[in-house]
Design an enzyme around this catalytic site. Structure first.
Site, mmCIF file in Angstrom:
data_model
loop_
_atom_site.group_PDB
_atom_site.id
_atom_site.type_symbol
_atom_site.label_atom_id
_atom_site.label_comp_id
_atom_site.label_asym_id
_atom_site.label_seq_id
_atom_site.Cartn_x
_atom_site.Cartn_y
_atom_site.Cartn_z
ATOM 1 N N HIS A 1 -2.096 -10.011 8.577
ATOM 2 C CA HIS A 1 -2.470 -9.489 7.257
ATOM 3 C C HIS A 1 -3.776 -10.149 6.825
ATOM 4 O O HIS A 1 -4.086 -11.267 7.246
ATOM 5 C CB HIS A 1 -1.363 -9.788 6.238
ATOM 6 C CG HIS A 1 -1.548 -9.071 4.943
ATOM 7 N ND1 HIS A 1 -2.343 -9.564 3.935
ATOM 8 C CD2 HIS A 1 -1.043 -7.892 4.492
ATOM 9 C CE1 HIS A 1 -2.323 -8.717 2.918
ATOM 10 N NE2 HIS A 1 -1.548 -7.698 3.225
ATOM 11 N N GLU B 1 -5.916 -1.567 6.735
ATOM 12 C CA GLU B 1 -6.047 -1.918 5.327
ATOM 13 C C GLU B 1 -7.441 -2.468 5.041
ATOM 14 O O GLU B 1 -7.689 -3.656 5.286
ATOM 15 C CB GLU B 1 -5.021 -2.983 4.929
ATOM 16 C CG GLU B 1 -3.591 -2.530 4.884
ATOM 17 C CD GLU B 1 -2.702 -3.577 4.233
ATOM 18 O OE1 GLU B 1 -2.006 -3.240 3.280
ATOM 19 O OE2 GLU B 1 -2.717 -4.742 4.675
#
Length: 230
Positions: free
Chosen positions: A93, A141
């Site tokens: 992430h 993302e």
């Protein structure tokens, strides 16, 4: 894991642990059961066991470390999350980046343990290199949109369409879209553009009625998949 994939990252919000975490989990679980749709919840390591015991949702860790078992103070290893009840892990992430070699090692051990994996990337150029490491899914993302409420499906639709082109060069790896996903409309658009599902966090974790947000996500995900004929 099968489309439409809905992944909710609890991060480290105040309701990501303890009693509040269980409360929001139960609300998400109710939606999952009502619509017969798998929802993955990526939770803090300290909550993996409790949430996996108290719900039927698919529980993921938010991160695992590479390296062997042994003298590694503070490490969270794939073996540990499996023992705690997790069925997989999020990796890389934007708030917890890892090197490519660490990613490859972690993914190999995750596979050996029959766990699942979702690896995050911040641009479409990384989709294929990461997909070749054989995670279950790659989540694109753009970091500048994370937590903004400005959905990638509207602000950067080309990030999704180009990522879709890259993922098609591999086999059996799903593409998820995240960053700024806030409404069911955002979810519908992401899947319409070719994604197999979405990842979200603040839109759910900061919501006054998180179950309504998740229900909106799920309804639109199902509708978008039906439109695609899947």
């Amino acid at each position: 894991m099968k489309p439409p994939v809905i992944l909710i990252n609890y991060k480290a919000y105040e309701n990501s642990y303890g009693k509040k975490s269980i409360e929001i989990t139960k609300k998400i679980e109710k939606v999952s059961k009502e619509y017969g749709t798998e929802i993955i919840v990526s939770v803090p390591a300290t909550m993996i066991h409790r949430i996996s015991e108290e719900s039927e949702l698919t529980v993921f860790a938010q991160h695992v470390d590479s390296g062997e078992q042994g003298a590694r103070t503070g490490a969270i290893l794939p073996e540990m999350i499996k023992d705690a009840g997790a069925r997989g892990s999020l990796l890389n992430h934007s708030e917890r980046r890892i090197r490519l070699d660490e990613m490859a090692e972690s993914l190999e051990r995750i596979r050996v343990l029959n766990l699942e994996s979702v690896v995050c990337v911040d641009r479409y150029e990384l989709v294929l290199p990461v997909a070749l490491l054989r995670p279950n899914a790659v989540l694109i993302e753009p970091p500048e949109l994370i937590g903004t409420g400005i959905p990638v499906s509207k602000a950067k639709p080309e990030a999704i369409t180009k990522a879709v082109e890259e993922i098609k060069k591999t086999k059996d790896v799903y593409l998820l879209a995240g960053a700024g996903i806030t409404t069911g409309e955002d979810v519908f658009k992401a899947i319409e553009l070719g994604a197999d599902g979405i990842g979200a966090a603040s839109a759910v974790m900061k919501a006054k009625e998180p179950e309504k947000v998740v229900e909106d996500f799920v309804k639109n995900a199902i509708k978008a998949m039906e439109k695609r004929g899947e």
